[in-house]
Write a protein that holds these residues in place. Structure first.
Motif, PDB file in Angstrom:
ATOM      1  N   TYR A 192     -48.075  -6.066  55.940  1.00  0.00           N
ATOM      2  CA  TYR A 192     -46.632  -6.034  55.698  1.00  0.00           C
ATOM      3  C   TYR A 192     -45.856  -5.728  56.982  1.00  0.00           C
ATOM      4  O   TYR A 192     -44.886  -4.978  56.985  1.00  0.00           O
ATOM      5  CB  TYR A 192     -46.288  -5.048  54.578  1.00  0.00           C
ATOM      6  CG  TYR A 192     -46.774  -5.556  53.246  1.00  0.00           C
ATOM      7  CD1 TYR A 192     -46.033  -6.489  52.520  1.00  0.00           C
ATOM      8  CD2 TYR A 192     -48.016  -5.159  52.742  1.00  0.00           C
ATOM      9  CE1 TYR A 192     -46.505  -6.997  51.319  1.00  0.00           C
ATOM     10  CE2 TYR A 192     -48.496  -5.669  51.531  1.00  0.00           C
ATOM     11  CZ  TYR A 192     -47.741  -6.585  50.832  1.00  0.00           C
ATOM     12  OH  TYR A 192     -48.198  -7.102  49.645  1.00  0.00           O
ATOM     13  N   SER A 193     -46.340  -6.333  58.057  1.00  0.00           N
ATOM     14  CA  SER A 193     -45.657  -6.239  59.344  1.00  0.00           C
ATOM     15  C   SER A 193     -45.670  -7.605  60.011  1.00  0.00           C
ATOM     16  O   SER A 193     -46.602  -8.392  59.811  1.00  0.00           O
ATOM     17  CB  SER A 193     -46.340  -5.199  60.244  1.00  0.00           C
ATOM     18  OG  SER A 193     -47.663  -5.612  60.565  1.00  0.00           O
ATOM     19  N   SER A 213     -40.923  -4.846  61.294  1.00  0.00           N
ATOM     20  CA  SER A 213     -41.193  -5.681  62.475  1.00  0.00           C
ATOM     21  C   SER A 213     -41.691  -4.857  63.653  1.00  0.00           C
ATOM     22  O   SER A 213     -41.362  -3.680  63.799  1.00  0.00           O
ATOM     23  CB  SER A 213     -39.932  -6.444  62.892  1.00  0.00           C
ATOM     24  OG  SER A 213     -38.936  -5.549  63.379  1.00  0.00           O
ATOM     25  N   TYR A 273     -41.118  -5.707  54.351  1.00  0.00           N
ATOM     26  CA  TYR A 273     -41.786  -5.903  55.642  1.00  0.00           C
ATOM     27  C   TYR A 273     -41.055  -5.144  56.745  1.00  0.00           C
ATOM     28  O   TYR A 273     -39.847  -4.892  56.655  1.00  0.00           O
ATOM     29  CB  TYR A 273     -41.821  -7.392  56.013  1.00  0.00           C
ATOM     30  CG  TYR A 273     -43.097  -8.087  55.623  1.00  0.00           C
ATOM     31  CD1 TYR A 273     -44.096  -8.339  56.569  1.00  0.00           C
ATOM     32  CD2 TYR A 273     -43.313  -8.493  54.311  1.00  0.00           C
ATOM     33  CE1 TYR A 273     -45.276  -8.976  56.206  1.00  0.00           C
ATOM     34  CE2 TYR A 273     -44.490  -9.138  53.943  1.00  0.00           C
ATOM     35  CZ  TYR A 273     -45.469  -9.378  54.897  1.00  0.00           C
ATOM     36  OH  TYR A 273     -46.640  -9.997  54.546  1.00  0.00           O
ATOM     37  N   LEU A 300     -36.175  -8.958  56.407  1.00  0.00           N
ATOM     38  CA  LEU A 300     -37.561  -8.534  56.204  1.00  0.00           C
ATOM     39  C   LEU A 300     -37.662  -7.417  55.175  1.00  0.00           C
ATOM     40  O   LEU A 300     -38.626  -7.353  54.402  1.00  0.00           O
ATOM     41  CB  LEU A 300     -38.181  -8.080  57.534  1.00  0.00           C
ATOM     42  CG  LEU A 300     -38.525  -9.175  58.536  1.00  0.00           C
ATOM     43  CD1 LEU A 300     -38.950  -8.561  59.865  1.00  0.00           C
ATOM     44  CD2 LEU A 300     -39.630 -10.082  58.001  1.00  0.00           C
ATOM     45  N   ASP A 312     -48.979  -9.940  59.855  1.00  0.00           N
ATOM     46  CA  ASP A 312     -49.108 -11.042  58.892  1.00  0.00           C
ATOM     47  C   ASP A 312     -48.462 -12.330  59.394  1.00  0.00           C
ATOM     48  O   ASP A 312     -48.781 -13.419  58.905  1.00  0.00           O
ATOM     49  CB  ASP A 312     -48.456 -10.645  57.559  1.00  0.00           C
ATOM     50  CG  ASP A 312     -49.199  -9.508  56.874  1.00  0.00           C
ATOM     51  OD1 ASP A 312     -50.401  -9.326  57.163  1.00  0.00           O
ATOM     52  OD2 ASP A 312     -48.577  -8.799  56.059  1.00  0.00           O
ATOM     53  N   TYR A 323     -38.427  -8.145  51.628  1.00  0.00           N
ATOM     54  CA  TYR A 323     -39.824  -8.440  51.300  1.00  0.00           C
ATOM     55  C   TYR A 323     -40.731  -7.232  51.555  1.00  0.00           C
ATOM     56  O   TYR A 323     -41.952  -7.365  51.559  1.00  0.00           O
ATOM     57  CB  TYR A 323     -40.320  -9.619  52.139  1.00  0.00           C
ATOM     58  CG  TYR A 323     -39.580 -10.915  51.901  1.00  0.00           C
ATOM     59  CD1 TYR A 323     -40.021 -11.829  50.949  1.00  0.00           C
ATOM     60  CD2 TYR A 323     -38.435 -11.234  52.634  1.00  0.00           C
ATOM     61  CE1 TYR A 323     -39.360 -13.029  50.740  1.00  0.00           C
ATOM     62  CE2 TYR A 323     -37.755 -12.432  52.429  1.00  0.00           C
ATOM     63  CZ  TYR A 323     -38.217 -13.316  51.480  1.00  0.00           C
ATOM     64  OH  TYR A 323     -37.541 -14.497  51.283  1.00  0.00           O
TER      65      TYR A 323
END
Length: 333
Positions: A67-68, A99, A97, A92, A124, A95
């Protein structure tokens, strides 16, 4: 007294503190519906008090996802990229996620290291604005089967996913605007020729001149360092060249602003209109009259994240190449 470093708070420790099993605690923290609302709320509150943080490494081993994503950009000091970082991170979060942001400073070696670091951290997916001096970084991403999307730049003819602006049309509008002001000798300070933006904007510059029946003068087109934030000797030398020009079209707002600083002592500064590219001013609210080319950055962030998420989740295997429309923006006019 022990000098040993205390360990991180674990699920087992939260379970012991609450009196529930680790399985129940795990389900509560993941928001699963097989746990009552009261119990889940109690466990989450206790976990927060204890400072519990989910072990993403262990989670990724179970789920196959970290999840990055890696966000690899050429110059985060440029406000244009900073605005996009904020927009992309906002998308992001939808979702769940996060960064990993890396700055390549338009350097191929740094870009390759950034890609290698991203792969080693098992991201990912990757969003990258490539330096475009070669394809080595992108080839490495593909060899490792990591989903990626190009941001702001593209390789013509290559089957790669990307989201870019209509650079050619933007340049055409910028130069047409200056021509309508009666300017005929427009100095175009472009970026390096290996970058797709530079190629496309040069094409738009030439098209506008051709439609106005103004001969192309190669002496009025030059390149400069697009990463330098100050003390750009290259740009200083360009402005000192013994050529006659009555307007300037700059590769970016970043460069246009620096031109304004360098020309600030010139008596004819007000007589030399300057058009930039990127429309940073709409996001930073800088109170100066300024003409620039812009596009919808929120839509850009949305599209690039949407494409990447589709690739990560296997929802769309088609190559997606999106070109966003550009527009002329006159700030303070």
């Amino acid at each position: 007294m022990s000098n040993s470093k205390p360990g991180r708070v674990t699920l087992k420790m939260v379970a012991q503190a609450t009196g529930y099993t680790t399985n129940t605690v795990s389900h509560a923290l993941k928001g699963k519906t097989d746990i009552s609302g009261t119990t889940a709320a109690f466990i989450r509150q206790k976990a927060q008090e204890m400072g519990y943080i989910n072990d993403m490494v262990a989670s990724s081993l179970r789920s196959g996802f970290t999840y990055s994503i890696a966000l690899i950009l050429p110059n985060v000091a440029n406000p244009f990229w900073a605005v996009l970082i904020k927009g992309i991170n906002s998308e992001l979060r939808k979702y769940n996620y996060t960064s990993l942001i890396m700055d390549t400073d338009e350097d191929n070696a740094l870009e390759l290291k950034a890609v290698q670091a991203s792969i080693s951290r098992k991201v990912d997916g990757i969003i990258i604005a490539p330096n475009q001096q070669d394809l080595s970084s992108l080839q490495l991403i593909e060899k490792n089967n990591i989903p990626y999307v190009l941001l702001g730049r593209h390789f013509p003819g290559e089957p790669m996913n990307y989201v870019v602006w209509d650079d050619e049309q933007g340049a055409y509008m910028a130069v047409s605007h200056l021509l309508k002001m009666g300017r005929k000798r427009i100095l175009f300070i472009n970026g390096p020729h290996h970058i797709s933006n530079s190629v496309d904007r040069f094409r738009g510059y030439c098209r506008a001149l051709a439609e106005a029946n103004i001969p192309y003068d190669p002496m009025l087109v030059t390149e400069t360092n697009i990463s330098a934030a100050s003390d750009n000797q290259e740009l200083k030398d360009i402005l000192k060249r013994p050529i006659i020009y009555d307007a300037i079209f700059a590769f970016s707002d970043f460069i246009a602003w620096e031109i304004m600083v360098l020309l600030s002592d010139a008596e004819n500064l007000q007589e030399i209109p300057i058009v930039g590219f990127d429309d940073i001013q709409s996001n930073l609210r800088i109170p100066i009259p300024f003409a620039t080319i812009g596009a919808d950055k929120r839509l850009e962030a949305h599209k690039v994240v949407q494409i990447l998420m589709d690739k990560i989740n296997g929802k769309n295997n088609e190559i997606q190449q999106i070109v966003l429309p550009t527009r002329l923006i006159l700030h303070g006019r």
